[in-house]
Design a protein around this motif. Structure first.
Motif, PDB file in Angstrom:
ATOM      1  N   LYS A  15     -50.983  20.423 126.930  1.00 25.30           N
ATOM      2  CA  LYS A  15     -50.241  19.321 127.527  1.00 25.30           C
ATOM      3  C   LYS A  15     -49.216  19.903 128.500  1.00 25.30           C
ATOM      4  N   GLY A  16     -49.184  19.338 129.691  1.00 23.92           N
ATOM      5  CA  GLY A  16     -48.306  19.873 130.724  1.00 23.92           C
ATOM      6  C   GLY A  16     -47.087  19.002 130.977  1.00 23.92           C
ATOM      7  N   TYR A  17     -45.969  19.648 131.267  1.00 25.40           N
ATOM      8  CA  TYR A  17     -44.706  18.976 131.593  1.00 25.40           C
ATOM      9  C   TYR A  17     -44.142  19.658 132.838  1.00 25.40           C
ATOM     10  N   VAL A  18     -43.470  18.888 133.687  1.00 25.00           N
ATOM     11  CA  VAL A  18     -42.962  19.473 134.930  1.00 25.00           C
ATOM     12  C   VAL A  18     -41.538  19.015 135.210  1.00 25.00           C
ATOM     13  N   ALA A  19     -40.759  19.911 135.786  1.00 28.37           N
ATOM     14  CA  ALA A  19     -39.408  19.590 136.259  1.00 28.37           C
ATOM     15  C   ALA A  19     -39.242  20.224 137.628  1.00 28.37           C
ATOM     16  N   ALA A  20     -38.762  19.452 138.593  1.00 33.22           N
ATOM     17  CA  ALA A  20     -38.576  19.957 139.960  1.00 33.22           C
ATOM     18  C   ALA A  20     -37.175  19.592 140.445  1.00 33.22           C
ATOM     19  N   ARG A  21     -36.471  20.571 140.988  1.00 37.85           N
ATOM     20  CA  ARG A  21     -35.107  20.371 141.485  1.00 37.85           C
ATOM     21  C   ARG A  21     -34.997  20.908 142.909  1.00 37.85           C
ATOM     22  N   ARG A  22     -34.366  20.125 143.773  1.00 37.61           N
ATOM     23  CA  ARG A  22     -34.199  20.553 145.162  1.00 37.61           C
ATOM     24  C   ARG A  22     -33.146  21.650 145.270  1.00 37.61           C
ATOM     25  N   GLY A  23     -32.215  21.693 144.315  1.00 37.91           N
ATOM     26  CA  GLY A  23     -31.148  22.692 144.377  1.00 37.91           C
ATOM     27  C   GLY A  23     -30.244  22.455 145.575  1.00 37.91           C
ATOM     28  N   GLU A  24     -29.858  23.529 146.217  1.00 35.77           N
ATOM     29  CA  GLU A  24     -28.945  23.418 147.363  1.00 35.77           C
ATOM     30  C   GLU A  24     -29.685  23.373 148.696  1.00 35.77           C
ATOM     31  N   ARG A  25     -31.008  23.398 148.650  1.00 33.11           N
ATOM     32  CA  ARG A  25     -31.795  23.337 149.889  1.00 33.11           C
ATOM     33  C   ARG A  25     -31.784  21.923 150.472  1.00 33.11           C
ATOM     34  N   GLU A  26     -31.929  21.842 151.783  1.00 32.33           N
ATOM     35  CA  GLU A  26     -31.965  20.537 152.442  1.00 32.33           C
ATOM     36  C   GLU A  26     -33.276  19.813 152.166  1.00 32.33           C
ATOM     37  N   GLU A  27     -34.336  20.574 151.938  1.00 32.53           N
ATOM     38  CA  GLU A  27     -35.663  19.990 151.753  1.00 32.53           C
ATOM     39  C   GLU A  27     -36.316  20.577 150.507  1.00 32.53           C
ATOM     40  N   MET A  28     -37.090  19.735 149.816  1.00 30.35           N
ATOM     41  CA  MET A  28     -37.881  20.220 148.692  1.00 30.35           C
ATOM     42  C   MET A  28     -39.199  20.756 149.249  1.00 30.35           C
ATOM     43  N   GLN A  29     -39.373  22.088 149.189  1.00 28.81           N
ATOM     44  CA  GLN A  29     -40.566  22.708 149.760  1.00 28.81           C
ATOM     45  C   GLN A  29     -41.573  23.150 148.699  1.00 28.81           C
ATOM     46  N   ASP A  30     -41.213  22.955 147.418  1.00 31.73           N
ATOM     47  CA  ASP A  30     -42.161  23.245 146.344  1.00 31.73           C
ATOM     48  C   ASP A  30     -43.146  22.088 146.192  1.00 31.73           C
ATOM     49  N   ALA A  31     -44.298  22.402 145.617  1.00 32.16           N
ATOM     50  CA  ALA A  31     -45.265  21.374 145.245  1.00 32.16           C
ATOM     51  C   ALA A  31     -45.933  21.817 143.948  1.00 32.16           C
ATOM     52  N   HIS A  32     -46.540  20.870 143.255  1.00 33.22           N
ATOM     53  CA  HIS A  32     -47.172  21.215 141.983  1.00 33.22           C
ATOM     54  C   HIS A  32     -48.279  20.224 141.668  1.00 33.22           C
ATOM     55  N   ILE A  33     -49.102  20.582 140.693  1.00 33.57           N
ATOM     56  CA  ILE A  33     -50.146  19.676 140.212  1.00 33.57           C
ATOM     57  C   ILE A  33     -50.468  20.014 138.773  1.00 33.57           C
ATOM     58  N   LEU A  34     -50.685  18.981 137.957  1.00 28.95           N
ATOM     59  CA  LEU A  34     -51.058  19.139 136.565  1.00 28.95           C
ATOM     60  C   LEU A  34     -52.322  18.327 136.304  1.00 28.95           C
ATOM     61  N   LEU A  35     -53.383  18.992 135.912  1.00 28.99           N
ATOM     62  CA  LEU A  35     -54.643  18.336 135.571  1.00 28.99           C
ATOM     63  C   LEU A  35     -55.074  18.813 134.183  1.00 28.99           C
ATOM     64  N   SER A  36     -54.687  18.074 133.154  1.00 26.63           N
ATOM     65  CA  SER A  36     -55.081  18.453 131.795  1.00 26.63           C
ATOM     66  C   SER A  36     -56.583  18.300 131.600  1.00 26.63           C
ATOM     67  N   ASP A  37     -57.201  17.428 132.390  1.00 22.14           N
ATOM     68  CA  ASP A  37     -58.657  17.263 132.353  1.00 22.14           C
ATOM     69  C   ASP A  37     -59.176  17.318 133.776  1.00 22.14           C
ATOM     70  N   MET A  38     -59.685  18.478 134.164  1.00 19.47           N
ATOM     71  CA  MET A  38     -60.182  18.662 135.527  1.00 19.47           C
ATOM     72  C   MET A  38     -61.659  18.278 135.660  1.00 19.47           C
TER      73      MET A  38
ATOM     74  N   VAL B 246     -36.286  24.686 142.648  1.00 23.44           N
ATOM     75  CA  VAL B 246     -36.735  25.141 141.328  1.00 23.44           C
ATOM     76  C   VAL B 246     -37.833  24.217 140.825  1.00 23.44           C
ATOM     77  N   THR B 247     -38.991  24.774 140.522  1.00 26.81           N
ATOM     78  CA  THR B 247     -40.069  24.008 139.903  1.00 26.81           C
ATOM     79  C   THR B 247     -40.555  24.751 138.661  1.00 26.81           C
ATOM     80  N   VAL B 248     -40.627  24.024 137.556  1.00 22.42           N
ATOM     81  CA  VAL B 248     -41.081  24.581 136.286  1.00 22.42           C
ATOM     82  C   VAL B 248     -42.203  23.727 135.743  1.00 22.42           C
TER      83      VAL B 248
END
Length: 349
Positions: free
Chosen positions: A62-85, A340-342
């Motif tokens: 089971k996947g969980y995600v947390a994403a924070r922009r922090g002090e950057r002007e733009e959120m440049q991280d991306a992510h994907i969770l597919l428990s069933d691909m 920050v992306t976890v």
């Protein structure tokens, strides 16, 4: 020499060295009407295949995600969770019971490369996934290498067609789980780590062992620097041409001619009942947490205290959700100025 950098086998302890592989008797009655109409040899083969799938001891993820922009002007991280691909594939090898995919992408120079990879890489992977299971490890390796190459080429083609041309790039840490086997393909400085619980001594307490599932790529590493210099590039202040922090990436078209490549490192690890969770994170997390500290932080949240649960969540799911969110919050609190992306993936059998 093996195709992958395999991780060490877990310490085997009495009663937990292997997954129990008992098969339910109900399997014999499944599809009884269809079996009565089928030839005897087909029935036997089908039943053997069903038994093999049920008996594999496939872990629940089971996947969980947390994403924070922090002090950057733009959120440049991306992510994907597919428990069933499996839903992304038109056909799946008959002996494969489960396919899962989790990935984090840390963009630089913009968010277009990371978003492109998050939206397209798994579809390319699904198209290239092996149709047969003979030599599956070799085929999965080729599939991942081809997928990264194709994703990079597709993005660079799109980037060069823009006016002005896009100069975005992105790291990629992708985890593909085939039944109980984890394959991690990594580019750049995002990371994946596994928490495995092992007993110190006979009858002693279980301790946490942190295993690296990825290898980082930056131009200060000797092999990376030599490749860049042979291609005509330079490394200054730990960066390619004094600018780019990573030596492998998706995108970064202006650096591809001087040794920055999109070939990932691959690692393989078989999951066991001793495994608790896997963390995938961008360098924003690991700039302020060592791998061991991040794992210990998550364990502390899982083992101590009560947490608020979302509607429909079990107590265990609530703890994993809280651990993921708090880990990202703590990275920001510790002064990480980056995005920050976890991704936290729980493992249970």
């Amino acid at each position: 020499m093996d195709l992958f950098d395999d991780l060490p086998e877990p310490t085997q302890t009495a009663g937990e060295a292997s997954v129990q592989k008992t098969c339910p008797s109900a399997l014999e009655d499944r599809g009884a009407k269809r079996k009565r109409d089928a030839p005897d040899d087909e029935v036997v083969e089908e039943q053997k295949l069903e038994e093999k799938k049920v008996c594999k001891g496939v872990p629940i993820l089971k996947g969980y995600v947390a994403a924070r922009r922090g002090e950057r002007e733009e959120m440049q991280d991306a992510h994907i969770l597919l428990s069933d691909m499996k839903t992304c594939l038109s056909t799946l090898p008959t002996t494969v019971s489960r396919l899962a995919y989790f990935a984090v992408f840390d963009g630089h120079g913009g968010a277009r490369a990371s978003r492109f990879a998050a939206e397209h890489l798994h579809h390319t992977l699904a198209m290239k996934f092996p149709k047969e299971t003979e030599n599956l490890d070799k085929l999965v390796k080729k599939c991942l290498l081809d997928t990264f190459r194709q994703t990079d080429e597709d993005f660079l083609k799109k980037a060069s067609s823009q006016k002005p041309a896009w100069k975005d790039g992105s790291t990629a840490t992708c985890m593909l789980v085939v039944d109980d086997m984890v394959y991690v393909a990594n580019l750049g400085d995002s990371r994946a780590v596994l928490c495995r619980m092992e007993q110190e001594m006979q009858g002693g307490d279980r301790k946490c062992v942190t295993l690296a599932l990825s290898k980082e790529h930056n131009p200060t590493i000797y092999e990376e620097r030599m490749r860049i210099q042979r291609a005509g590039g330079t490394v200054r202040d730990g960066r390619v041409l004094g600018v780019l922090e990573v030596s492998r990436s998706i995108g970064d078209g202006q650096y591809k001619r001087i040794g920055v490549i999109s070939t990932p490192d691959l690692r393989r690890c078989q999951l066991t009942p001793n495994d608790r969770f896997i963390i995938l994170g961008c360098d924003g997390l690991f700039k302020v947490f060592s791998a061991e500290d991040a794992v210990k932080y998550v364990l502390n949240v899982l083992q101590n205290g009560s947490v608020e649960r979302k509607e429909g969540q079990t107590e265990e799911e609530g703890h994993y959700e809280a651990a993921c969110q708090r880990l990202a919050n703590e990275a920001v609190r510790r002064g990480c100025a980056d995005n920050v992306t976890v991704i936290l993936v729980s493992v249970s059998f």
